[in-house]
Motif scaffolding. Sequence first.
Motif, mmCIF file in Angstrom:
data_model
loop_
_atom_site.group_PDB
_atom_site.id
_atom_site.type_symbol
_atom_site.label_atom_id
_atom_site.label_comp_id
_atom_site.label_asym_id
_atom_site.label_seq_id
_atom_site.Cartn_x
_atom_site.Cartn_y
_atom_site.Cartn_z
ATOM 1 N N ILE A 116 -8.371 16.108 76.845
ATOM 2 C CA ILE A 116 -7.149 16.055 77.658
ATOM 3 C C ILE A 116 -6.672 14.614 77.793
ATOM 4 O O ILE A 116 -5.476 14.328 77.685
ATOM 5 N N ARG A 117 -7.585 13.694 78.025
ATOM 6 C CA ARG A 117 -7.216 12.285 78.207
ATOM 7 C C ARG A 117 -6.598 11.689 76.949
ATOM 8 O O ARG A 117 -5.864 10.715 77.025
ATOM 9 N N LYS A 118 -6.867 12.258 75.802
ATOM 10 C CA LYS A 118 -6.203 11.792 74.580
ATOM 11 C C LYS A 118 -4.708 12.113 74.622
ATOM 12 O O LYS A 118 -3.913 11.477 73.943
ATOM 13 N N GLN A 119 -4.327 13.104 75.444
ATOM 14 C CA GLN A 119 -2.942 13.558 75.535
ATOM 15 C C GLN A 119 -2.178 12.951 76.704
ATOM 16 O O GLN A 119 -0.979 12.750 76.616
ATOM 17 N N THR A 120 -2.881 12.689 77.822
ATOM 18 C CA THR A 120 -2.194 12.206 79.027
ATOM 19 C C THR A 120 -3.163 11.484 79.957
ATOM 20 O O THR A 120 -4.356 11.776 79.957
ATOM 21 N N ASN A 121 -2.614 10.568 80.729
ATOM 22 C CA ASN A 121 -3.386 9.901 81.781
ATOM 23 C C ASN A 121 -2.972 10.402 83.164
ATOM 24 O O ASN A 121 -3.429 9.882 84.174
ATOM 25 N N GLN A 122 -2.082 11.383 83.195
ATOM 26 C CA GLN A 122 -1.604 11.953 84.452
ATOM 27 C C GLN A 122 -2.725 12.708 85.164
ATOM 28 O O GLN A 122 -3.724 13.090 84.549
ATOM 29 N N HIS A 123 -2.520 12.930 86.465
ATOM 30 C CA HIS A 123 -3.454 13.773 87.213
ATOM 31 C C HIS A 123 -3.470 15.154 86.574
ATOM 32 O O HIS A 123 -2.425 15.681 86.192
ATOM 33 N N CYS A 124 -4.646 15.730 86.434
ATOM 34 C CA CYS A 124 -4.774 17.043 85.800
ATOM 35 C C CYS A 124 -5.638 17.968 86.641
ATOM 36 O O CYS A 124 -6.649 17.543 87.205
ATOM 37 N N LEU A 125 -5.226 19.220 86.680
ATOM 38 C CA LEU A 125 -6.062 20.275 87.218
ATOM 39 C C LEU A 125 -6.830 20.838 86.032
ATOM 40 O O LEU A 125 -6.227 21.229 85.033
ATOM 41 N N LEU A 126 -8.149 20.847 86.130
ATOM 42 C CA LEU A 126 -8.985 21.367 85.059
ATOM 43 C C LEU A 126 -9.688 22.609 85.592
ATOM 44 O O LEU A 126 -10.511 22.517 86.501
ATOM 45 N N PHE A 127 -9.308 23.759 85.059
ATOM 46 C CA PHE A 127 -9.893 25.014 85.496
ATOM 47 C C PHE A 127 -11.126 25.332 84.668
ATOM 48 O O PHE A 127 -11.082 25.300 83.440
ATOM 49 N N VAL A 128 -12.206 25.639 85.354
ATOM 50 C CA VAL A 128 -13.454 26.023 84.708
ATOM 51 C C VAL A 128 -13.734 27.462 85.113
ATOM 52 O O VAL A 128 -14.005 27.742 86.277
ATOM 53 N N ILE A 129 -13.628 28.362 84.163
ATOM 54 C CA ILE A 129 -13.951 29.761 84.419
ATOM 55 C C ILE A 129 -15.352 29.976 83.872
ATOM 56 O O ILE A 129 -15.579 29.844 82.666
ATOM 57 N N SER A 130 -16.297 30.224 84.777
ATOM 58 C CA SER A 130 -17.687 30.288 84.338
ATOM 59 C C SER A 130 -18.508 31.204 85.226
ATOM 60 O O SER A 130 -18.097 31.555 86.332
ATOM 61 N N ASP A 131 -19.673 31.545 84.707
ATOM 62 C CA ASP A 131 -20.606 32.313 85.525
ATOM 63 C C ASP A 131 -21.360 31.394 86.480
ATOM 64 O O ASP A 131 -22.088 31.851 87.345
ATOM 65 N N GLY A 132 -21.172 30.082 86.330
ATOM 66 C CA GLY A 132 -21.775 29.127 87.254
ATOM 67 C C GLY A 132 -23.259 28.946 87.081
ATOM 68 O O GLY A 132 -23.939 28.433 87.970
ATOM 69 N N ASP A 133 -23.767 29.344 85.932
ATOM 70 C CA ASP A 133 -25.195 29.209 85.676
ATOM 71 C C ASP A 133 -25.396 28.424 84.389
ATOM 72 O O ASP A 133 -25.656 28.996 83.336
ATOM 73 N N PRO A 134 -25.259 27.068 84.473
ATOM 74 C CA PRO A 134 -25.470 26.281 83.254
ATOM 75 C C PRO A 134 -26.905 26.466 82.771
ATOM 76 O O PRO A 134 -27.847 26.300 83.535
ATOM 77 N N ASN A 135 -27.034 26.851 81.526
ATOM 78 C CA ASN A 135 -28.364 27.152 81.021
ATOM 79 C C ASN A 135 -28.364 27.042 79.501
ATOM 80 O O ASN A 135 -27.598 27.713 78.827
ATOM 81 N N ALA A 136 -29.217 26.169 78.996
ATOM 82 C CA ALA A 136 -29.385 25.992 77.563
ATOM 83 C C ALA A 136 -30.780 25.423 77.331
ATOM 84 O O ALA A 136 -31.502 25.126 78.285
ATOM 85 N N PHE A 137 -31.128 25.241 76.094
ATOM 86 C CA PHE A 137 -32.425 24.665 75.774
ATOM 87 C C PHE A 137 -32.522 23.277 76.397
ATOM 88 O O PHE A 137 -31.654 22.427 76.186
#
Length: 120
Positions: free
Chosen positions: A24-45
């Motif tokens: 996103i920052r490559k496109q604009t330096n303006q204030h941005c709302l970043l929506f994260v749609i997730s199950d809220g359980d970060p999990n990986a190796f």
Amino acid sequence: SDVCSSDLGNNRDGVAIEETARLIRKQTNQHCLLFVISDGDPNAFNYEEDAAMEHTKKVVDSLDKQNFSVLQIAISGGVSSAKMFRHYVKFTDIGKLPNAVNSLIKKVLFKQQRVRMNYE
């Protein structure tokens, strides 16, 4: 890039959020709302439980200082959103989701406007 089949089972929320913000920052330096749609359980190796949530929170807090407002829409009721996100809604009832997201956006934008006015 090539995606390994093992990558498809990984859920590195903090890494994904950070990379999205970078693009996103490559496109604009303006204030941005970043929506994260997730199950809220970060999990990986080697990326799980408290350490993964702490990393996600660190990324979200860092982006807040970079003129982003990160808003999570949690698609699971048992999520520990407050451990990672300042701004979030629980997606437990589709009928209530539009109003909940609308209220969250208004709250975040009002806060952003007040911050901007304090600096002017």
